[in-house]
Design a protein around this motif. Sequence first.
Motif, mmCIF file in Angstrom:
data_model
loop_
_atom_site.group_PDB
_atom_site.id
_atom_site.type_symbol
_atom_site.label_atom_id
_atom_site.label_comp_id
_atom_site.label_asym_id
_atom_site.label_seq_id
_atom_site.Cartn_x
_atom_site.Cartn_y
_atom_site.Cartn_z
ATOM 1 N N LEU A 195 9.438 -16.373 -42.610
ATOM 2 C CA LEU A 195 8.454 -15.631 -41.821
ATOM 3 C C LEU A 195 8.346 -16.281 -40.453
ATOM 4 O O LEU A 195 7.478 -17.111 -40.193
ATOM 5 N N CYS A 200 6.319 -12.172 -37.907
ATOM 6 C CA CYS A 200 4.864 -12.074 -38.056
ATOM 7 C C CYS A 200 4.283 -11.091 -37.046
ATOM 8 O O CYS A 200 3.366 -10.322 -37.360
ATOM 9 N N ALA A 204 2.111 -7.950 -38.289
ATOM 10 C CA ALA A 204 0.665 -8.092 -38.102
ATOM 11 C C ALA A 204 -0.012 -6.756 -37.792
ATOM 12 O O ALA A 204 0.420 -6.010 -36.919
ATOM 13 N N ARG A 248 1.319 -16.885 -46.970
ATOM 14 C CA ARG A 248 1.361 -16.619 -45.528
ATOM 15 C C ARG A 248 0.806 -15.250 -45.135
ATOM 16 O O ARG A 248 0.246 -15.098 -44.042
ATOM 17 N N LEU A 252 -2.120 -12.220 -41.717
ATOM 18 C CA LEU A 252 -1.515 -11.238 -40.813
ATOM 19 C C LEU A 252 -2.271 -9.912 -40.763
ATOM 20 O O LEU A 252 -1.827 -8.980 -40.092
#
Length: 295
Positions: A195, A200, A204, A248, A252
């Motif tokens: 990532l 990202c 997002a 992770r 986002l």
Amino acid sequence: MWLRVLGSAAGGGSPQWNCGCPVCTAVRSGTGPARTQSSVAVSAEGRSWFLINASPDVRTQIEAFPGLRPHGDRASPLEAVLLTDAELDHTLGLLLLREARGLRLHATPAVYKTLRDGSGVLRTLELYCPVEWRAVVPGADVPLADGLSCRAFDVPTTKRHRFGPGADHGRVVGYRLTDDRSGGRLVYLPGMQALTPQLCAEIAGCECLLIDGTCWRDDELVRLGLAGKTSREMGHLPVDGPDGTLARLPSLNVGRVIFVHMNNTNPILLEDTVERHLVEAAGMEVAVDGLEVEV
């Protein structure tokens, strides 16, 4: 826009024909659903459809979905095929579409070259039907149909190239699809090694993300004695771990997260596993064949 998950498993499907791992054994016993190989169909209005990747199971997937069946004398609602890479499990289905009067193919120059000069899939297909290649340029917004546009983005990978030296860029891409009327955004990313900040940024804030869920652990296949490579070495970020997707993705701000492209060994394929409960507790989903999404 509408999206249909045609196939939710990685290459080989689930169960895989030569695998007796715990997940494949459970699926064969009827305690988990069988899954075909990874592919989705996207439409702006539910009448004409764009295929993202053409798996070896494409015929079965089309027959299972009325929206992709022909209307009249070989009048197919399939408008084009978009490719994320040149892997066999994403491209062998092109040969099963050879009866088409013509096929429109969206692919990066790197993928197109591999299909022609590497695997030979495209050279074989062109002996049966005309192929119109539309070059995919990462970062460029492209209208697909009235009310539907897409933008490919480069997905860096160090995975070994099976068909020659290959190119550094454009070997793997993801697609960001936008409903031009509502502004709704959907990202399809079935293969991802890390990532990165660039990825990202693409992910997002999107309303829906279908993302690589190949392996739960990085050493999943090694632990089972099925391979000598880790998930990352095969080009896929694992779901678990401090820098895995499960940890992770919450930062986002994605509306809906759905794991796709699961390997047959991944325990999240079964509903009653600890790993599946962890995914669902995080508010994320595991795709099944036939899942439909509206954005």
